[in-house]
Design a protein around this motif. Structure first.
Motif, PDB file in Angstrom:
ATOM      1  N   LEU A 272       0.842  -1.198   0.000  1.00 16.94           N
ATOM      2  CA  LEU A 272       0.000   0.000   0.000  1.00 16.94           C
ATOM      3  C   LEU A 272       0.875   1.245   0.000  1.00 16.94           C
ATOM      4  CD1 LEU A 272      -2.670   1.527   0.303  1.00 16.94           C
ATOM      5  CD2 LEU A 272      -2.588   1.034   2.766  1.00 16.94           C
ATOM      6  N   HIS A 345      -0.342  -1.390   4.638  1.00 17.24           N
ATOM      7  CA  HIS A 345      -1.025  -2.636   4.313  1.00 17.24           C
ATOM      8  C   HIS A 345      -2.468  -2.575   4.780  1.00 17.24           C
ATOM      9  CE1 HIS A 345       0.201  -3.210   8.521  1.00 17.24           C
ATOM     10  NE2 HIS A 345      -0.825  -4.053   8.614  1.00 17.24           N
ATOM     11  N   THR A 419      -2.447  -2.356  -3.585  1.00 10.16           N
ATOM     12  CA  THR A 419      -2.767  -3.497  -2.730  1.00 10.16           C
ATOM     13  C   THR A 419      -3.060  -4.785  -3.502  1.00 10.16           C
ATOM     14  OG1 THR A 419      -5.040  -2.690  -2.668  1.00 10.16           O
ATOM     15  CG2 THR A 419      -3.607  -2.118  -0.809  1.00 10.16           C
ATOM     16  N   SER A 448      -5.537  -0.246  -7.376  1.00 11.09           N
ATOM     17  CA  SER A 448      -4.886  -1.249  -6.531  1.00 11.09           C
ATOM     18  C   SER A 448      -3.838  -2.048  -7.280  1.00 11.09           C
ATOM     19  CB  SER A 448      -5.931  -2.197  -5.930  1.00 11.09           C
ATOM     20  OG  SER A 448      -6.481  -3.062  -6.899  1.00 11.09           O
TER      21      SER A 448
END
Length: 475
Positions: A272, A345, A419, A448
């Motif tokens: 992240l 994260h 992510t 992401s």
């Protein structure tokens, strides 16, 4: 089926449904406000709570606004519209995602009002982009930048451009040209598109290693919707949540949560990354010369010493634009590190994932942040010496231990990515064509998937990913 009608999802649906042979179902937990977009969604930055997902940074308690409405975060953001540099995308380490490979999608999406005829821009896309005439305050800031040795530029989206000049923005005549305003109208009336607002996807249905639909919840309860292919565009926080609850993620974490393990993906929710900013509030002495709202005034970009193009941003805006408690004559001078080394994260939770941004956990980030804030402070002192600004009695940016002060003052720029990292290696969550590893007919198309954060505002890049995902899905 596309899950998430935001920056990437709406663009993906628009591109796919141009072919009448594709039947597209677009599902979103937020409302579809209809063809007559409410004025607040078109113009305002501080919106009622029901337009947002209720995420917070677990380590600071700070609210992390993510749009819960058709248009997603593009419908609630400040509408700053920079892309980043060629080396941002080249660093993704994939021949499929070089700057040259991404440029046709950027061009197809935009209608640049000043530079649309140039090779690196577009003039006919749905997203209008312009640059505003600068206020007297912003012109004074430009003079201060020049005195500090920086150079003017006309177009922050020209390849490799560094210096100061007007923010590119997708806010035209005060209206935010979100995907809600600019893209969704193209989908209404297409017979091959079904819009499903107010429908939260809980998990993807996977059998025999293949996705074949979703479980969603709406006002009538839970339902199963079948699909030949599922594309998750629920965002950097939302997409991992759905994957976790679908049985995809770190096997031990899933078992601990009582979830099945259908695909072991240890990196899901990791990597992240977010731009971090530091706000310096002060009073403007002449109320007739206020800075412009966020994303519309003057932006300075420059590189810091070091490898891999470390980069900073500095800009000022009228503080009440974001903060209703700010005085009417308050300027927010903002410094940002847009190449953070720190990584956060997501932690698997029973409902919403728990977000840990972890800003400035890397020592190099703290050092670079202090350097950027010192530069911003020199510019502020220049304007204060002219009598244009009145500083607070004890400015935090004059702390003796400035790296420590920066960590305490760190705020999110609200550009989370990474992510569901895309890559060619086996540890990547999705491959170069955005296919989830270990599950057939399941893709991710949103911010992401970015392996590294661009040096620009991430909205245009998310749209670009949605556009290219449509080609991958169609192929």
């Amino acid at each position: 089926m596309i899950v998430g009608a935001g920056s990437a999802g709406l663009v993906c649906a628009w591109k796919l449904s141009e072919d009448p042979g594709h039947e597209v179902v677009l599902v979103d937990a937020g409302i579809d406000p209809g063809p007559d977009v409410p004025l607040e969604l078109a113009t305002e930055i501080l919106l009622p709570a029901h337009y947002y997902w209720q995420y917070t940074d677990e380590d600071t308690g700070n609210f992390l606004p993510r749009g819960k409405v058709f248009g997603g975060s593009s419908a609630v953001n400040a509408a700053a519209a920079t892309r980043g540099h060629p080396w941002c995308f080249d660093a993704w380490d994939s021949p499929v995602w070089t700057y040259d490979a991404c440029l046709p999608a950027f061009r197809a999406l935009e209608a640049d009002q000043q530079f649309g005829q140039q090779d690196h821009h577009g003039s006919d896309g749905p997203i209008a982009i312009t640059r505003y005439e600068q206020s007297a305050f912003d012109l004074a800031f430009q003079d201060a930048y020049r005195r500090q040795g920086f150079h003017p530029l006309a177009d922050h989206n020209a390849p490799g451009a560094l210096g100061y000049g007007p923010f590119p923005t997708n806010r035209i005549d005060g209206v935010r040209m979100s995907t809600l305003v600019s893209v969704l109208p193209h989908l209404r009336g297409r017979s091959n598109v079904v819009l499903r607002p107010d429908s939260e996807v809980l998990r993807v249905l996977i059998s025999g290693g293949t996705a074949h639909g979703v479980v969603l919840a709406d006002a009538d309860g839970q339902h199963i919707l079948e699909a030949d292919r599922v594309i998750l565009s629920a965002g950097t926080f939302g997409t991992p949540e759905i994957l976790f609850h679908s049985g995809i993620g770190a096997a031990d974490d899933l078992r601990s949560a009582g979830l099945p393990v259908l695909a072991d993906a240890p990196q899901l929710g990791r990597n992240l990354s977010d731009h971090v900013l530091f706000q310096m509030n002060m009073e403007v002495t002449d109320p007739s010369e206020l800075p412009m709202p966020g994303g519309q005034g003057t932006l300075l970009t420059y590189e810091l010493p070091g490898d891999r193009h470390p980069q900073a941003q500095i800009f000022a805006y009228h503080a009440p634009f974001f903060d209703p408690t700010a005085g009417p004559h308050t300027a927010a001078v903002t410094a940002s590190l847009v190449t953070p080394e720190s990584r956060g994260h997501l932690a698997l939770g029973p409902g919403r994932a728990r977000v840990h941004l972890q800003h400035l956990t890397a020592p190099l980030d703290r050092s670079r942040a202090a350097d950027i804030v010192r530069t911003a402070a020199h510019i502020v002192d220049d304007l204060a010496a002219q009598g244009r600004l009145k500083l607070p009695d004890t400015p935090w940016w004059r702390a003796e231990d400035l790296p420590h002060a920066c960590r305490a003052q760190a705020l999110s720029y609200h550009h989370p990515v990474g992510t569901c990292r895309m890559g060619r290696d086996d540890a990547a969550v999705v491959d170069e064509h955005l296919q989830v590893r270990g599950v057939e007919r399941l893709m991710v198309a949103d911010a992401s998937v970015m392996p590294a954060i661009p040096r620009g505002h991430t909205n245009l890049s998310a749209m670009m990913i949605g556009y290219r995902a449509a080609d991958f899905a169609a192929g």
